[in-house]
Structure formats: C-alpha cells, structure tokens
Design a protein around this motif. Structure first.
Motif, mmCIF file in Angstrom:
data_model
loop_
_atom_site.group_PDB
_atom_site.id
_atom_site.type_symbol
_atom_site.label_atom_id
_atom_site.label_comp_id
_atom_site.label_asym_id
_atom_site.label_seq_id
_atom_site.Cartn_x
_atom_site.Cartn_y
_atom_site.Cartn_z
ATOM 1 N N GLN A 119 0.825 -1.290 0.131
ATOM 2 C CA GLN A 119 0.049 0.015 -0.094
ATOM 3 C C GLN A 119 0.913 1.257 0.077
ATOM 4 O OE1 GLN A 119 -2.734 0.612 3.435
ATOM 5 N NE2 GLN A 119 -3.829 2.096 2.340
ATOM 6 N N ILE A 120 0.351 2.143 -0.802
ATOM 7 C CA ILE A 120 1.040 3.487 -0.849
ATOM 8 C C ILE A 120 1.194 4.068 0.601
ATOM 9 C CG2 ILE A 120 0.786 5.940 -1.419
ATOM 10 C CD1 ILE A 120 -0.174 4.870 -4.197
ATOM 11 N N GLY A 121 2.341 4.619 1.022
ATOM 12 C CA GLY A 121 2.588 5.079 2.289
ATOM 13 C C GLY A 121 3.261 3.928 3.128
ATOM 14 N N GLN A 122 3.120 2.760 2.769
ATOM 15 C CA GLN A 122 3.555 1.598 3.448
ATOM 16 C C GLN A 122 4.927 1.093 2.909
ATOM 17 O OE1 GLN A 122 1.933 1.206 6.635
ATOM 18 N NE2 GLN A 122 0.940 2.919 5.873
ATOM 19 N N GLU A 123 5.617 1.753 1.940
ATOM 20 C CA GLU A 123 6.554 1.127 1.462
ATOM 21 C C GLU A 123 7.966 1.391 2.392
ATOM 22 O OE1 GLU A 123 6.011 4.892 0.494
ATOM 23 O OE2 GLU A 123 4.879 3.424 -0.579
ATOM 24 N N LEU A 172 11.623 9.086 -2.386
ATOM 25 C CA LEU A 172 10.192 9.739 -2.896
ATOM 26 C C LEU A 172 10.193 9.739 -4.393
ATOM 27 C CD1 LEU A 172 7.603 10.325 -1.624
ATOM 28 C CD2 LEU A 172 8.406 12.523 -1.000
ATOM 29 N N TYR A 173 11.195 10.444 -4.779
ATOM 30 C CA TYR A 173 11.052 10.867 -6.249
ATOM 31 C C TYR A 173 12.325 10.001 -7.030
ATOM 32 C CZ TYR A 173 8.390 14.767 -4.784
ATOM 33 O OH TYR A 173 7.512 15.670 -4.283
ATOM 34 N N LEU A 193 7.251 10.701 -8.697
ATOM 35 C CA LEU A 193 7.145 10.047 -7.349
ATOM 36 C C LEU A 193 7.507 8.645 -7.710
ATOM 37 C CD1 LEU A 193 3.848 11.684 -6.045
ATOM 38 C CD2 LEU A 193 6.040 11.503 -4.939
ATOM 39 N N ILE A 228 6.165 6.301 -6.413
ATOM 40 C CA ILE A 228 4.907 5.687 -6.221
ATOM 41 C C ILE A 228 3.733 6.023 -7.162
ATOM 42 C CG2 ILE A 228 5.222 5.082 -3.695
ATOM 43 C CD1 ILE A 228 3.542 7.803 -3.070
ATOM 44 N N PHE A 229 4.361 6.801 -8.148
ATOM 45 C CA PHE A 229 3.344 7.172 -9.224
ATOM 46 C C PHE A 229 3.157 6.087 -10.144
ATOM 47 C CE2 PHE A 229 1.328 9.407 -12.914
ATOM 48 C CZ PHE A 229 0.909 10.496 -12.127
ATOM 49 N N ILE A 267 -2.521 4.399 -9.361
ATOM 50 C CA ILE A 267 -3.157 5.398 -8.941
ATOM 51 C C ILE A 267 -3.928 5.747 -10.310
ATOM 52 C CG2 ILE A 267 -1.769 6.181 -7.231
ATOM 53 C CD1 ILE A 267 -1.151 8.608 -9.608
ATOM 54 N N PHE A 276 -10.245 7.400 -3.135
ATOM 55 C CA PHE A 276 -9.700 8.415 -3.602
ATOM 56 C C PHE A 276 -9.859 8.731 -5.023
ATOM 57 C CE2 PHE A 276 -6.151 6.844 -0.670
ATOM 58 C CZ PHE A 276 -6.559 7.732 0.630
ATOM 59 N N ASN A 309 -0.935 7.274 7.541
ATOM 60 C CA ASN A 309 -0.624 6.291 6.431
ATOM 61 C C ASN A 309 -0.052 6.998 5.356
ATOM 62 O OD1 ASN A 309 -2.324 4.564 8.016
ATOM 63 N ND2 ASN A 309 -4.045 4.543 6.116
ATOM 64 N N ASN A 310 0.627 8.410 5.423
ATOM 65 C CA ASN A 310 1.400 8.949 4.403
ATOM 66 C C ASN A 310 0.644 8.962 3.352
ATOM 67 O OD1 ASN A 310 4.014 9.762 5.095
ATOM 68 N ND2 ASN A 310 4.638 7.844 5.097
ATOM 69 N N GLN A 338 2.072 12.469 1.280
ATOM 70 C CA GLN A 338 3.369 12.698 0.977
ATOM 71 C C GLN A 338 3.811 13.188 -0.443
ATOM 72 O OE1 GLN A 338 5.666 9.074 1.046
ATOM 73 N NE2 GLN A 338 4.330 7.956 -0.277
#
Lengths: 866, 212
Positions: free
Chosen positions: A620-624, A630-631, A660, A662-663, A688, A734, B41-42, B45
């Motif tokens: 899950q995003i944010g849990q990596e 980040l970039y 990002l 995570i993008f 996303i 989202f 949960n970020n 970010q």
C-alpha cells in the motif's frame, strides 16, 4: 459670577462682527483698487507683446478689462485675480503666476517686474519664451520659486539674480543660455534646487556654489562646463542629488564627496575626470545610483563600494580601471544593474557576484579577466540577467563550473566557445539563447541548454565530449537526424534528453553493452522507423519516453528484459499489433508507469502480462520501505537530476516535474484492444491511474477494480462494456475522476460512498443506465427512462425504487409530526410543565410511526438512546 | 476594540501577503491543511509545495485551468483539525473528507466555496455547530455530516439551499427542531435520527432551537 461671562460674550460678538465686515470689504476688493489697476494694465501690456494672444481661444483670453460701463459705474475695480494663471493674496495683490505649458510666445522684456513686486512664485516653463532673462528680474525680491525651464531663452544668466535672496527653487534647464554661471549665484543662500542642465553654459563652476548650503538638488549636466569640480562644494552637505554629466570637467573626483552623506544620486558620467575613484565614496550609505562611466578614471575599483548596500545601479564602464573586481561587490544585494565593462580589469570574477540575485544587467565584457575564477566556479543562475551573451566567458580557460541557468540572456554562442575549456559543468538552461549548439569540451560532465531557442543540427563533433554524463538539450529548435555516434560515444552517459525538438530520422542503433544510460527521453520529435534493438544493451535504463513521434513498430516486449525499467511511455506513435511477449519469468518487473496510449495496438489485454507487473502490485502507498526514495532522481557531485515526464492525468496532460516513485499508471487508451478486462487487473494494487478508454473492450467491469483503493482516476469510456456498474467502485475513496461514459452499461448507478460524487458526464452515453445522477439533470434531460420491466426486478427495488417508499413514509411521518407538535406547543403553553406529557406524546408518535412502516421506517429517535 | 479589530485586520492582510513556498494560493491552502493534519498512512506525501500548482498531488483533482475542483481524502485515516484556509479553494466542487479522524469545529470559511456540489464529512469526530455560512453554498447538492459530535441546532438558513438533494446529520448531538422549508420538505427522517432533535419545526409556534 455672571457679569464677566456676559462681558466675554459681548467681546466675542463684537470681534466676530468686525471680522465679517473685514471679510466683506476684502472680498469686494475695495482696498487695493489702485494697486490692482496698475497690475492689470502692466500685465495686459505684457500680454499685448506676446504673439497669438488675440484669439478668444488663447490661454490668456481671460486676461481682459471688464466692460467699460462696469468700470464707469465704479461697482468693481479691475483686478487680475481671477485671470488664468494668476494667484493673489487676501489683499488682492498678485503673488503668483503659473503659466506652464500655456503656449506663451514672446519675450520677457515687457514683463512687469517693477510692478508685481509681491510675486513669490513664477512658473513660465514649457512655453516658447525667447530672448534673454532681463536683469530687472532682481526686482522680484520676494520670489521663492522661479521656473523658466523648457523655453528658448538665450544669453547670460543675469548677475543680478543674486539679489533674489529668498529664492528656493531655480529651474532654467532646457534653454539656450550661454556664458558662465555668475558668481553672485552664491548669494542665494536659501536655494534648494539649482537646475541648469541642457543649456550652452560654459566656463568653470563658480567656487561660490559652495555657499549654497541649503542645496538639495544640483543638476548642471549637458552644458560645456570645464575645469575641475570646485573644492568649496564640500559644504553642500544637504545634497541628495548631484548631476554634472556630459560636460568637459577635468581633474579628479574630489574625495570630499564622501562627506556628502545624504547623496542618493551621483552622476558624473561623460566628462574628462581623471584619477582614481575615491574610496571615500564608500561612506555614502544612501547612494542608489553611481554613474562614473565614460571618463578617464584609473586605478582600482575601491573595495569600499561594497558598503553601498542601497546601491541599485553601478556604472563604471568605459574608463581605464584596472586590477581585480573586489569581492565586496558581492555585498550589493539590492543591485539591479552592474556594468563595469570596457576597462582594463584583470584577475578573477569573484564568486561572490553570485549573491547579486536581482541583477538584470551584468556587463563585464571588454576587460582582461582571463585568469582563474575562485573555486573555478561562476554561478549566476536564477537571476534576471538580460542582454547578450557574456562572450568573455569563452576565454576563461580555467573555469570549471559555469551556471547561467534561469536568466534572460540572449544571443548566439560561438560554436567552439567551450570546446577547449576546462568546463565540467555547463548549465545554460532557461535563457533565450539561439543559434547552433556550442560544443562541450572533452572534460564536460554535465551539459544542459534546455528551454532555449537553439537551432540547427546536432553536430557529430559533440561525440568528442567523451566524459559527458548528462546531455540535456530538450525544448529547443534542433533539427535533423541524430549523429550515429551519439548512441555509443560516451559510456558514461546517464541521461540523454532530446525531447521537444524537431529531430527526425531513425534513432541510431549502436547502444553498447557498456552503456550506463539511465534516462532516454526522445519524446515530442519526429523520429521514424523502429526502436533500435541494441537498447537491450542498456541494462541500467530506468526511464524511456518516446511519446509523440512517428515510430512504427510492434510492441517492444524485449524491453521487458531491462531489469531496472520503471517508466515506459510510447504514447502517440504508430505502434501496432498484439501485446505478444516471450515466456520468461521476469518481465517489466519494476515498471510503474506504462503508457501505450494513442497507437494501433490490437488483440486482448493479456492477463499474463499484467501478472508480471510486480512494480504495480507493491504494498500500500505510504507503507513502502523507509529507504525507498520519494522521487526518481539521480544525485551527482553538484546537483540532482530529476526525471520528468508528461502524463495524461485525470483527462489533462500534465508534466510531472519530478516523478514520484509511487506514481503508478497503466494507460492503454486510444488503441484497438478487444475482449474482456482481465480480472487480474485487480492485482495492480498500487495503481493510481487506470485508463483503458477508447478501445473495443467487451464484457463487464471487473468487481476486482474495487481492490484498487489507491486509484485516483479510472477511465473506461468509449468501449463496449456491458452489465452493471459494480458497487465496489464506491470503495475507491481517492477516486477523483471517473469516466464510464459511452459503453453499454445497464442498471441503476450505485450511489455507494465515492460513487455518489460523480456527475452525469461520468455515466452518459450508456442507454441502459439510469438513476442519480442521470435523472433530473439538465444535461441528460433526454435520458431514456428505465425499462419498466427492470423496475420490478428484485435487485433494482433495493437501489432505485427504495427511494420512493421512503419518501412516502416520510411524508406521512411529517404530517403526524406537525399535528403532534402543535399539541405539544399548545400544552406547554397551557401548563408550563410539559416534560412528562411531551415524552408521552413522543412515545405515541414513535409507536404511530412504527405502525405505519414496520420494515423500513425507523422513527425519529427523539432524545433517543442518550 | 476598534483599534484591536483594525490591527487584527492588518495582521490578516499582512499574513495573506507574506511569501509562501508556492505562488499558487490553492497550493498554499492545501499545504497549510497538510501541516495541520497527522497522516499515519502517508497519504499526503505527494503534496510537494515547491511545485507550481497542486494538480499532480495525489487526492487533488484540477480542471483544465489548473484550479482545484476536488479534494478526496475519504477513509484516509488523517486526523487533526480543519482550518480557515480551506475557504481559499474557490473552485472546489467536491470536498470528500469522510470516514477519517478529523476533529475540532467545521470552519465557517467553507461557506466561501460557492461552487461546492458535495460536502462529505461523515464519520469523523467533528464538534461544534453546523456553520450558518453553509447557506451561502448555493450549488450544494450533497451535505453529509452524519456520525460526528456536532451540537447546536440545524441552521434555518440551510432551507435556502434549493439544490440540496441529500442531507444527513444523523448520529450527532444536534438539538432544536427539524426545518420543513425548501429542500427539507423531502429529506428522509433517517437523516436526522440519533440526535436530540424535537421533531419537525412548528413555524411561529415554537422557536426552532426549542430544547437546545
């Protein structure tokens, strides 16, 4: 106690009456009748000496005698006080004449100097006065303001001017006065402003100027004064502006100027001044403009100039200044324009000049600045520098780091400017440079000139720069095909960014196994042919963007073998065929941006391809993991390179300034894909963005899409999808952009959670779809009503028809509420002790409501459960 | 008093003019929101204040003119309070902040969001009253504030919201009576349950905040 009060009152009344009488007398002009008649006739006499003052439209048309009968009747003595430009005091005596810009043509010979003795203010500027200034001007001994500027007066300034002892302002500029300034000027000890510029005055400046200790503003420029600046001017300590430019002044700049502490503007350019710039000028802490250019000044630039923290413009050009540029100039942070060109300056360009972040003009050219730069570094990036290329930079052979990024610099670089330099970093991006590309040198590591107007072809000589690691030429006007050597000349090359040019031809195909290439961006050009298979040698490739070219090829599944590939963008080309790929264990396993949109791909969306995209399935995003950056960036010794791509984001093309990590997007839109959307797409958990629009997809929307809880946009529009919209899409909290339009979807639109936040345009063009938001909206007024059969099907009644039952029940509940409410109000008014009764009535009401609708209707829980 | 309010006014002007990281007022407002929120949960970010606009940030949707039209933070587990800066998102149509852990009062500045279509804050820990300023949200169709800790009456001013289609304030601690005018004539009674509400309003007979 009473009588003194009365007395005061009487006195007050009496003096008030006297005041009124006086006021009446003065306003009728009775007292100065004789004086005013004299003034009238003298002014009319001057008027008659002027040209073009006979017509009624002339500016002095109000300057007339009253009709004869009026004078005879003696009702009103003639007075000039109401005339244009004339002002009088309370006694009716003329004290001011303001005829600026009034088309007065003639001389001052008939001007009534001997009559208007009370004049304090005379402004005759911007007319066509001829002749000389009559010596009789000295009779106006009350004069404080005399402005005769912008006329055609000639002759000398009369010596008698010294008798105007009360004069505060003297403007004689822009005439043709000649001769020298009379010594007597020094008698005007109240003078604030002495403005004599743009005349034909000559001779030396009189030493008596030093007596004018009240002087704030002296401007003597554009005359023919000679000799040196008199020492006596040392006394002018109130001076804020001194303008002596465009004369023939000789001698040195007097060091005592450093004592004129209030000076804001010191303008001495275009004279014949010699000697050095006095270090004392560094004391002038309010100085904003220092213009010493075009003189014969020699010696050093004093380091004390670094104290002038208010200085905005410093012009020292066209002198014979020598020595180094003092480091202290870097303190002048307010400076907008710095021009020290055309001198004999030597040595280094101080790195401190990089502090001058507001500069709009920076001129150092035509000096002998040739030796090393401290730290070998010149950083003037992100200023507002304008003007042509500082060509002297081509001769700084020891310069290693050159940063001019983010200015407004213009012009063409000599092609060989850098090719023999020691420059390791050449950063010229975001300027207005044009012409052919200047070549980097064999020692260049980083070369960026993006966002300019560079033209012409990329010369194969660029391949001599064998240390080049970053080559960033995007957003220019480069044409032609790429030199063959470009794909293999530097094994150090990490970033090759040629995007947004007019490059054409075939992408050269000799990428070496030793290649270190990490980013290859050829987007927005006119490249043709196929992708070179040798790209498979670039094992470090992470970002490949070929969007908006004319590449004709099958799906380059072999790129899937690149172990680090994270971003692959083939949008808007001529790719075709099925997404076939070899049976291997790992394929595109780190990919997180895949954009195949706007091509001619066909066939099914292969489920087994999706199952390989592990980069889109991560946690899950944010849990990596914490150590994941980040970039997508690459840090090198002197900066950070940030990858950047354009994507179609929520229906709009957007540039990701930074990508990002995570993008995660998957875009197959605008192709000819057919068949079902594979259920396994629900495994791409980090997505996303998902865009499968404008294909020929059939079947239903997979329920598994509800797993993609990171999804920000979902576009399935313009396909042939059928069946119902899964309620599970409501879990995509989202989701900010949803397009299911133009399919064959049926049933009622679920209104669960997020799904209720989309308007009709997300759903239109599905003839079998109904319910909010399609109902009762102006856009979809013509929406087909739901088929009557469906209304009575089990599943439908839960979603849409349920509303109807509820509403009816509510209506009934309402009626009862009103009736019961009225009774409560009545009772509470009657008894003022309603509590027990109120709760009883409430209980009744609740029971009644339950009775009316047992299954669905939940009664209003009044004071419920608390 | 006058001097105090003047100086407050000047302070506000000064603050609004003071330089911020981004030149984009909507980006600034969102960044200010981020600094208020705790984000276990970020999910925030990607909110990089150095970008020219917030349109590539996650959970933000812009229109083609790069104006923010949606903020989707439903179910995101963010906690903290909302601030007046949200009132600067002048183009916002959807404000989805449901099912998180938001607390504090609802900023009355949300009344400035004239284009707002949907305001979903259900399932949080919001306190205080429903702002009367919501009556200025003339485009509002969905207003869901259920499952919070809101108190006070339902503002009668909300009856002016003629486009309001869905209204839910159930499971709060509201008092007074339920409006009957305008769109309120057609709302489910479920939308009001589990409060301390005294049934439908009796205009002219009982004050609407009867029992508050």
């Amino acid at each position: 106690m009473g009588s003194p009060k009365l007395e005061t009152l009487v006195r007050l009344l009496a003096s008030f009456a006297l005041f009124i009488v006086l006021l009446v007398i003065i306003s009728q002009g009775a007292i100065p009748a004789y004086a005013s008649t004299k003034e009238v006739h003298s002014l009319l006499k001057w008027k008659s000496s002027l040209q073009d003052q006979t017509q009624s439209t002339s500016s002095l048309s109000t300057w007339t005698l009253p009709p004869q009968n009026a004078i005879d009747s003696n009702v009103e003595a003639p007075s000039p006080c109401g005339w244009y430009g004339i002002s009088c005091n309370l006694a009716g005596i003329v004290i001011g004449i303001n005829l600026t810009n009034s088309n007065i043509k003639g001389t001052l010979n008939e001007f009534p100097f001997s009559i208007l003795l009370c004049l304090t203010f005379v402004d005759l500027s911007s007319n066509e006065l001829l002749g000389s200034i009559p010596p009789q001007v000295s009779l106006l001994t009350n004069l404080t303001y005399l402005d005769l500027s912008y006329n055609r007066l000639f002759g000398m300034i009369p010596r008698t001017i010294g008798e105007l002892k009360k004069l505060e302002v003297l403007h004689l500029d822009n005439n043709k006065l000649n001769g020298s300034i009379p010594d007597e000027i020094g008698q005007l000890c109240l003078l604030n402003e002495l403005i004599l510029y743009t005349n034909q005055l000559d001779g030396c400046l009189p030493s008596s100027l030093g007596n004018l200790s009240s002087l704030i503003n002296i401007r003597l420029g554009q005359n023919s004064f000679s000799g040196s600046i008199p020492l006596e001017m040392e006394n002018l300590t109130n001076l804020e502006m001194m303008g002596l430019a465009y004369n023939f002044l000789t001698g040195p700049i007097p060091p005592y100027f450093g004592k004129l502490m209030k000076l804001r503007l010191l303008i001495l350019q275009n004279n014949e001044l010699v000697g050095c710039i006095p270090p004392e000028l560094g004391n002038l802490k309010f100085l904003r403009l220092l213009a010493l250019y075009s003189n014969n000044l020699t010696g050093l630039i004093p380091s004390t100039l670094g104290n002038l923290t208010e200085l905005i413009d410093l012009y020292l050009y066209a002198n014979q200044l020598s020595g180094n540029i003092p480091n202290e100039l870097g303190n002048l942070r307010a400076m907008l324009e710095l021009d020290i060109s055309n001198n004999q300056l030597t040595g280094s360009i101080p790195s401190t000049l990089g502090n001058l972040t507001k500069l709009t003009l920076f001129a150092l050219d035509n000096n002998q600045l040739s030796s090393s730069i401290p730290n070998n570094r010149l950083d003037l990036s992100e200023n507002q520098l304008t003007g042509p290329i500082p060509i002297f930079l081509c001769h700084l052979t020891d310069l290693v780091y050159l940063f001019l990024r983010g200015n407004q610099l213009l012009g063409r670089w000599p092609i060989e400017c850098f090719s023999n330099s020691s420059l390791s970093i050449i950063s010229l991006a975001n300027n207005k440079f044009e012409g052919p590309l200047p070549l980097p040198s064999p020692s260049t590591f980083y070369y960026s000139i993006e966002y300019n107007k560079m033209e012409g072809k990329i010369s194969s000589s660029i391949c001599n720069a064998t240390n080049l690691t970053f080559l960033i030429l995007c957003n220019n006007r480069l044409i032609g095909s790429l030199p063959q050597c470009l794909s293999n000349y530097s094994i150090k090359l990490l970033v090759l960014n040629l995007a947004t040019n007019y490059l054409s031809g075939i992408i050269p195909g000799r990428f070496s196994v030793r290649s270190n290439l990490r980013t290859l961006d050829l987007s927005e050009n006119q490249f043709r042919g196929t992708l070179p298979q040798s790209l498979i040698n670039c094992r470090n490739l992470e970002v490949m963007d070929f969007s908006k070219n004319k590449i004709e090829d099958n799906f380059p599944a072999w790129l899937g073998m690149l172990p680090e590939l994270k971003v692959l963008i083939l949008r808007s080309n001529k790719f075709k065929g099925r997404l076939d790929f070899p049976r291997v264990a790992h394929l595109f396993s780190k990919l997180h941006i895949l954009d195949l949109s706007d091509n001619s791909f066909a066939g099914p969306i292969p489920a087994n391809l999706i199952m390989k995209l592990h980069g889109m399935m991560s946690v899950q995003i944010g849990q990596e993991p914490k150590d994941k950056p980040l970039y997508m960036t690459y840090v090198y010794d002197f900066g950070v390179y940030e990858d950047s791509v354009k994507v179609i984001l929520k229906g709009n093309e957007m540039r990701l300034i930074r990508i990002l990590t995570i993008f995660t997007t998957f875009d197959l839109s605008l192709n000819n894909f057919e068949g079902n959307i594979p259920d396994v797409i629900g495994h791409l958990y980090s997505l996303i963005g998902l865009n499968l629009s404008h294909n020929h997809l059939t079947g239903s929307i997979p329920l598994a899409l509800g797993n993609l809880t990171n999804l920000e946009w979902l576009d399935l529009s313009s396909n042939k999808l059928s069946g119902r919209i899964p309620r599970e899409l409501g879990d995509l909290t989202f989701l900010g952009y949803l397009d299911l339009s133009k399919n064959q979807l049926t049933g009622c639109i679920p209104q669960d959670k997020q799904l209720s936040t989309f308007k009709s345009d997300s759903f239109h063009g599905n003839p079998g779809l109904y319910g909010t938001p399609l109902q009762n909206t102006e856009h979809d007024g013509a929406q087909a009503p739901p088929p009557p059969l469906l209304l009575f099907q089990e599943d439908n009644s839960k979603e849409c028809a349920g509303n109807w039952f509820d509403r009816k029940a509510v209506g009934i509940g309402y009626a009862s509420g009103i009736v019961i409410g009225i009774s409560i109000a009545y009772i509470s008014w009657e008894t003022r002790r309603p509590k027990w009764l109120v709760s009883n009535v409430r209980r009744m009401e609740r029971r009644g409501a339950k009775w009316m609708k047992k299954s669905k209707w939940k009664a209003i829980k009044i004071h419920g459960g608390r | 008093m006058g001097l105090l309010s003047l100086s407050c006014c000047l302070l506000a002007i000064f603050l609004s003019l003071s330089p911020a990281l981004s030149t984009n007022s909507e980006g600034n407002a969102l960044h200010a929101l981020r600094t208020r929120l705790s984000d276990p949960n970020n999910v925030l970010q990607s909110w990089d204040p150095t970008l020219v606009n917030p349109c590539t940030w996650f959970h933000i949707t812009c229109d083609s003119n790069n104006h923010v039209i949606r903020l989707d933070l439903g179910n995101s587990n963010v906690s903290g309070t909302l601030g007046p800066e949200l009132g600067q998102l002048k183009h916002l149509k959807y404000l989805e902040l449901y099912m998180s852990s938001l607390s504090g009062e609802i900023p009355k500045e949300l009344g400035n969001l004239k284009k707002l279509v949907s305001l979903d804050m259900y399932g949080n820990k919001l306190e205080g009253q429903i702002p009367k300023a919501f009556a200025k949200l003339k485009s509002l169709r969905f207003l869901r504030l259920n499952n919070n800790k809101l108190t006070g009456p339902i503002p009668r001013e909300l009856t002016a919201l003629s486009d309001l289609k869905v209204f839910d304030v159930s499971n709060n601690d509201l008092c007074g009576t339920i409006p009957v005018d305008g769109p309120f004539a057609s709302f489910h009674m479920e939308s009001f349950e589990n409060n301390r509400l005294n049934g439908p309003e009796l205009q002219g007979l009982v004050p609407y905040d009867f029992g508050c």
